[in-house]
Scaffold this motif. Sequence first.
Motif, PDB file in Angstrom:
ATOM      1  N   SER A 108      46.917   7.075-105.007  1.00  0.00           N
ATOM      2  CA  SER A 108      47.000   7.900-103.804  1.00  0.00           C
ATOM      3  C   SER A 108      46.726   6.983-102.609  1.00  0.00           C
ATOM      4  CB  SER A 108      45.946   8.996-103.846  1.00  0.00           C
ATOM      5  OG  SER A 108      44.691   8.407-103.620  1.00  0.00           O
ATOM      6  N   THR A 113      51.171   9.505 -96.698  1.00  0.00           N
ATOM      7  CA  THR A 113      50.752  10.659 -97.496  1.00  0.00           C
ATOM      8  C   THR A 113      51.234  10.554 -98.935  1.00  0.00           C
ATOM      9  OG1 THR A 113      52.664  11.795 -96.630  1.00  0.00           O
ATOM     10  CG2 THR A 113      50.544  12.281 -95.591  1.00  0.00           C
ATOM     11  N   ASN A 114      52.376   9.861 -99.145  1.00  0.00           N
ATOM     12  CA  ASN A 114      52.890   9.826-100.518  1.00  0.00           C
ATOM     13  C   ASN A 114      52.280   8.671-101.295  1.00  0.00           C
ATOM     14  OD1 ASN A 114      54.238   8.291 -98.670  1.00  0.00           O
ATOM     15  ND2 ASN A 114      56.131   8.201 -99.835  1.00  0.00           N
TER      16      ASN A 114
END
Length: 632
Positions: free
Chosen positions: A402, A356-357
């Motif tokens: 991302s 997610t990071n």
Amino acid sequence: DSDADDAVEQLFLVVVAIDFGTTSSGYAYSFTKEPECIHVMRRWEGGDPGVSNQKTPTTILLTPERKFHSFGYAARDFYHDLDPTESKHWLYFEKFKMKLHTTGNLTMETDLTAANGKKVKALEIFAYALQFFKEQALKELSDQGGSDFENTEVRWVITVPAIWKQPAKQFMRQAAYKAGMASPENPEQLIIALEPEAASIYCRKLRLHQMIDLSSRAPVNGYSPSDTIGTGFTQAKEHIRRNRQSRTFLVENVIGEIWSELEEGSDRYIVVDSGGGTVDITVHQIRLPEGHLKELYKATGGPYGSLGVDYEFEKLLCKIFGEDFIEQFKIKRPAAWVDLMIAFESRKRAAAPDRTNPLNITLPFSFIDYYKKFRGHSVEHALRKSNVDFVKWSSQGMLRMSPDAMNALFKPTIDQIVQHLSDVFDKPEVTNVKFLFLVGGFAESPLLQQAVQSAFGSRCRVIIPQDVGLTILKGAVLFGLDPAVIKVRRSPLTYGVGVLNRFVEGKHPPEKLLIKDGTRWCTDVFDKFISADQSVALGETVTRSYTPAKPSQLVIVINIYSSEQDDVSFITEAGVKKCGTLRLDLTGTDASVPNRREIKTLMQFGDTEIKAMAIDVATSKSVKVGIDFLNY
């Protein structure tokens, strides 16, 4: 004569296998006295953060005088530390193995292009690289044994992708001869092994605790299946981390437990070897009790290795900063470009389906600096202006990607692999597949693991050996210790001989008619010895008998041809290539020779080499030739 052979076999004290990869390379060895211990080479100096160093990058540096300077991390770091004014004279090569796959008409003269644009013969570069490994391995063996180790005591194994064409496989052998590993007089000292076959041999030996089964879908201890996949990956990471400490692997002399679930003769397994450059797919079945392998469908695959991900990253940079700038930057600041790709490599390895990071990629200072000079505005400005959503600029001088942006870079390559696998599964020969082994460096990627598991997990069990990047290396050592383990292969090409047949009206095309001494012949007939994708047992010999067209001939010349097509009738058809010539001298025979002489022609299908021979039955004169794809 088998005893004589055995005596020869025992001369090698050690088997050394070299996995010469597109992106990274390494070697491993085993002493013939203790074949159950496989030792992976020593640590390399100068590893990268975030990348395990059991192998070294396949990079090579030559001095401005074109002499060998260094290989691996040492080459990369030295090149990197040179002043730009100097570095443009040095010749730096990386990822050059792909050239053998992509060159359609490979010869001994094919060139490779260094980072500075200068050209060098590919054969020289490959020979330098193999010579480097030869010296490293002999040095390590000598240090270990306390006395000098001679090259004659070593049997070498070099791995190549199964989908390589014959010329590329022969090219590797020539390069090894040039590096002094073996010689045309002593070819048995070197075995060219196919990467997925090596992996397959190793996978047969795996015990349950040595692999991660991605398809343990049943809930374990109250976890839902999705959790167990996650824990499978964490376990895998943990294993990889632990295994890095150890350099010697024990291979038990048994066939692993999972094989007991295979029904002999009907169950198959697929080995997907995904590396830096290529992906190789082979389908095998095991023949118990001795566990010999049989190849069921010819090797397929293509250039879908992890380099595809690097290429997508480069396209992304072009989109943000402009293709003109990236091209210039690569030429003007080659060392900084290498730096940027190293930074990307370590982030690439951190990509995972559930991440997610964001992933941060440091831009080298000279990239930022050169961009400002080139465009007159900052890198930050370029990122704001470009319409790439998922990539931002962080104030610490990094590109922030991302997880979605990173996954998008993997998608084209992974989609191609999954598509290709689907095509293989749809083949009629490929039924009853029980296991799919995912091996090779790219198999360490959780994104690839997940994609293969979700596409094929319902059809077969997807299994990953623990130290997946070393699978091929270990299998290649096992192969060198026992080359007879692979019993049946599929011929990648159709082979035959050009002959004259009696002309048959209505069957043969009129333009092939040749009239000689009153006899009507059909010329250019392709007489098939073996068809593409036909099963060939190792060492199998195919024999044909011919008569000279004229009894008075003093020399008979037999030309050998190959084609990728099955149905070939004439040697003049498209795609038919000449790959050997047998010249048999018929002089010096006495008058009692029968007027219909018989010339026997044999083709023997060996490991990756093919030998042909012609014998004059009346006099037992014979001539031999190895099939040659590079010099015709």
